[in-house]
Design an enzyme around this catalytic site. Sequence first.
Site, PDB file in Angstrom:
ATOM      1  N   GLY A  46       3.711  -3.477   2.351  1.00 34.00           N
ATOM      2  CA  GLY A  46       4.889  -2.191   2.714  1.00 34.00           C
ATOM      3  C   GLY A  46       3.392  -1.031   2.760  1.00 34.00           C
ATOM      4  O   GLY A  46       2.942  -0.933   1.690  1.00 34.00           O
ATOM      5  N   GLN A  51       0.326   7.121   3.299  1.00 33.37           N
ATOM      6  CA  GLN A  51      -0.742   6.631   2.222  1.00 33.37           C
ATOM      7  C   GLN A  51      -2.100   6.550   3.224  1.00 33.37           C
ATOM      8  O   GLN A  51      -2.919   6.073   2.409  1.00 33.37           O
ATOM      9  CB  GLN A  51      -0.384   5.557   1.802  1.00 33.37           C
ATOM     10  CG  GLN A  51       0.898   5.354   0.730  1.00 33.37           C
ATOM     11  CD  GLN A  51       1.142   4.321   0.549  1.00 33.37           C
ATOM     12  OE1 GLN A  51       2.058   3.052   1.592  1.00 33.37           O
ATOM     13  NE2 GLN A  51       0.471   3.458  -0.362  1.00 33.37           N
ATOM     14  N   CYS A  99       2.323  -0.448  -6.019  1.00 30.79           N
ATOM     15  CA  CYS A  99       1.987   0.723  -5.347  1.00 30.79           C
ATOM     16  C   CYS A  99       0.141   0.666  -5.316  1.00 30.79           C
ATOM     17  O   CYS A  99      -0.257   0.894  -5.890  1.00 30.79           O
ATOM     18  CB  CYS A  99       2.237   2.061  -5.554  1.00 30.79           C
ATOM     19  SG  CYS A  99       2.192   3.524  -4.173  1.00 30.79           S
ATOM     20  N   LEU A 100      -0.190   0.805  -3.492  1.00 33.58           N
ATOM     21  CA  LEU A 100      -1.545   0.616  -2.714  1.00 33.58           C
ATOM     22  C   LEU A 100      -1.878   1.752  -3.845  1.00 33.58           C
ATOM     23  O   LEU A 100      -3.004   2.289  -3.748  1.00 33.58           O
ATOM     24  CB  LEU A 100      -1.430   0.659  -1.595  1.00 33.58           C
ATOM     25  CG  LEU A 100      -1.257  -1.412  -0.880  1.00 33.58           C
ATOM     26  CD1 LEU A 100      -1.043  -1.277   0.284  1.00 33.58           C
ATOM     27  CD2 LEU A 100      -2.086  -2.313  -1.879  1.00 33.58           C
ATOM     28  N   HIS A 141      11.347   2.280  -1.822  1.00 34.16           N
ATOM     29  CA  HIS A 141       9.781   2.186  -2.210  1.00 34.16           C
ATOM     30  C   HIS A 141       9.200   3.213  -0.928  1.00 34.16           C
ATOM     31  O   HIS A 141       8.702   4.570  -1.333  1.00 34.16           O
ATOM     32  CB  HIS A 141       8.960   0.695  -2.674  1.00 34.16           C
ATOM     33  CG  HIS A 141       7.525   1.565  -3.378  1.00 34.16           C
ATOM     34  ND1 HIS A 141       7.469   1.175  -4.264  1.00 34.16           N
ATOM     35  CD2 HIS A 141       6.566   1.647  -2.075  1.00 34.16           C
ATOM     36  CE1 HIS A 141       6.106   1.543  -4.730  1.00 34.16           C
ATOM     37  NE2 HIS A 141       5.580   1.327  -3.375  1.00 34.16           N
ATOM     38  N   GLU A 142       9.166   2.588   0.808  1.00 35.05           N
ATOM     39  CA  GLU A 142       8.425   3.320   1.046  1.00 35.05           C
ATOM     40  C   GLU A 142       9.812   4.208   1.524  1.00 35.05           C
ATOM     41  O   GLU A 142       8.044   5.485   2.037  1.00 35.05           O
ATOM     42  CB  GLU A 142       8.374   2.642   2.456  1.00 35.05           C
ATOM     43  CG  GLU A 142       7.643   0.850   1.774  1.00 35.05           C
ATOM     44  CD  GLU A 142       6.524   0.843   1.729  1.00 35.05           C
ATOM     45  OE1 GLU A 142       5.481   2.175   1.635  1.00 35.05           O
ATOM     46  OE2 GLU A 142       5.784   0.125   0.588  1.00 35.05           O
ATOM     47  N   HIS A 145       8.017   7.425  -0.437  1.00 33.33           N
ATOM     48  CA  HIS A 145       6.655   8.262  -0.226  1.00 33.33           C
ATOM     49  C   HIS A 145       7.123   9.105   0.741  1.00 33.33           C
ATOM     50  O   HIS A 145       6.485  10.131   1.112  1.00 33.33           O
ATOM     51  CB  HIS A 145       5.553   7.262   0.908  1.00 33.33           C
ATOM     52  CG  HIS A 145       5.243   5.921  -0.355  1.00 33.33           C
ATOM     53  ND1 HIS A 145       4.366   6.428  -1.059  1.00 33.33           N
ATOM     54  CD2 HIS A 145       4.631   4.254  -0.657  1.00 33.33           C
ATOM     55  CE1 HIS A 145       3.764   5.771  -1.465  1.00 33.33           C
ATOM     56  NE2 HIS A 145       4.056   4.414  -1.964  1.00 33.33           N
TER      57      HIS A 145
HETATM   58  O1  GNR Z   1       2.651  -4.002  -1.748  1.00 37.85           O
HETATM   59  C1  GNR Z   1       3.230  -3.989  -2.473  1.00 37.85           C
HETATM   60  N1  GNR Z   1       4.110  -4.119  -3.669  1.00 37.85           N
HETATM   61  C2  GNR Z   1       4.948  -3.853  -3.788  1.00 37.85           C
HETATM   62  C3  GNR Z   1       6.061  -4.075  -4.816  1.00 37.85           C
HETATM   63  C4  GNR Z   1       6.799  -3.792  -5.864  1.00 37.85           C
HETATM   64  C5  GNR Z   1       7.916  -3.097  -4.774  1.00 37.85           C
HETATM   65  C6  GNR Z   1       6.550  -2.279  -3.877  1.00 37.85           C
HETATM   66  C7  GNR Z   1       6.464  -2.747  -3.210  1.00 37.85           C
HETATM   67  S1  GNR Z   1       5.056  -1.973  -1.818  1.00 37.85           S
HETATM   68  C8  GNR Z   1       3.527  -1.937  -2.234  1.00 37.85           C
HETATM   69  C9  GNR Z   1       2.175  -1.436  -0.958  1.00 37.85           C
HETATM   70  C10 GNR Z   1       3.235  -0.212  -1.416  1.00 37.85           C
HETATM   71  O2  GNR Z   1       2.393   0.937  -1.817  1.00 37.85           O
HETATM   72  N2  GNR Z   1       3.864   0.729  -0.335  1.00 37.85           N
HETATM   73  O3  GNR Z   1       3.554   1.795  -0.418  1.00 37.85           O
HETATM   74 NI    NI Z   2       3.844   2.061  -2.291  1.00 40.36          NI
END
Ligand code: GNR
Ligand code: NI
Length: 177
Positions: A46, A51, A99-100, A141-142, A145
């Site tokens: 995601g 980001q 999270c990236l 999660h997204e 952000h």
């Molecule tokens: O790549 C991602 N893996 C992930 C694993 C578990 C819960 C959420 C994520 S999202 C993350 C990519 C990211 O940072 N998206 O904002």
């Molecule tokens: Ni993230």
Amino acid sequence: MAILPILETPDPLLRRVSTPVETITPELQTLIDDMFETMYAAPGIGLAAIQVGVPKRILVIDLQEPEEEGGEPVRNPLVFINPEILAESDTLQTYNEGCLSVPELYAEVERPDHIRARWLNRDGKVHEEELDGLLGICLQHEMDHLEGVLFIDHLSRLKRDMILRKLAKARKERLAA
Ligand code: GNR
Ligand code: NI
């Protein structure tokens, strides 16, 4: 198409609240294409526009789950513009999130295990669906952000401070190398 640089904590832009998209322009379509390319290259499942430094309410998700055990991952690119959560379950699930923008760190986060969400797709068409499992987790999660929230904000103060100290140490070592 282009791979864009991904912002990492403590970049203050990651704390900005993103603003709604008013019209879906060709420029936005290009941004969405670039977000997918950036996410696949990372690799991640995601990515939120903030980001890559764009404070707009746009998310891309592709869980790339194999259709069967041991099979090739099948691409299923999903675009969420101006997403809203309409309802969330009282029951929670825990997932080891990463999270990236918080590189190389993972932690268990508890979230509602299913949600009802509404969003626009890349053509501006309204979608409303009940989401669960990893897709539900990833969307939550997204969406965090978009409010300037990172998964580490859901942890206890102690755990978060430990993670932030580790990150600062890794950064220092990288600079010294
Ligand atoms: O790549 C991602 N893996 C992930 C694993 C578990 C819960 C959420 C994520 S999202 C993350 C990519 C990211 O940072 N998206 O904002
Ligand atoms: Ni993230």
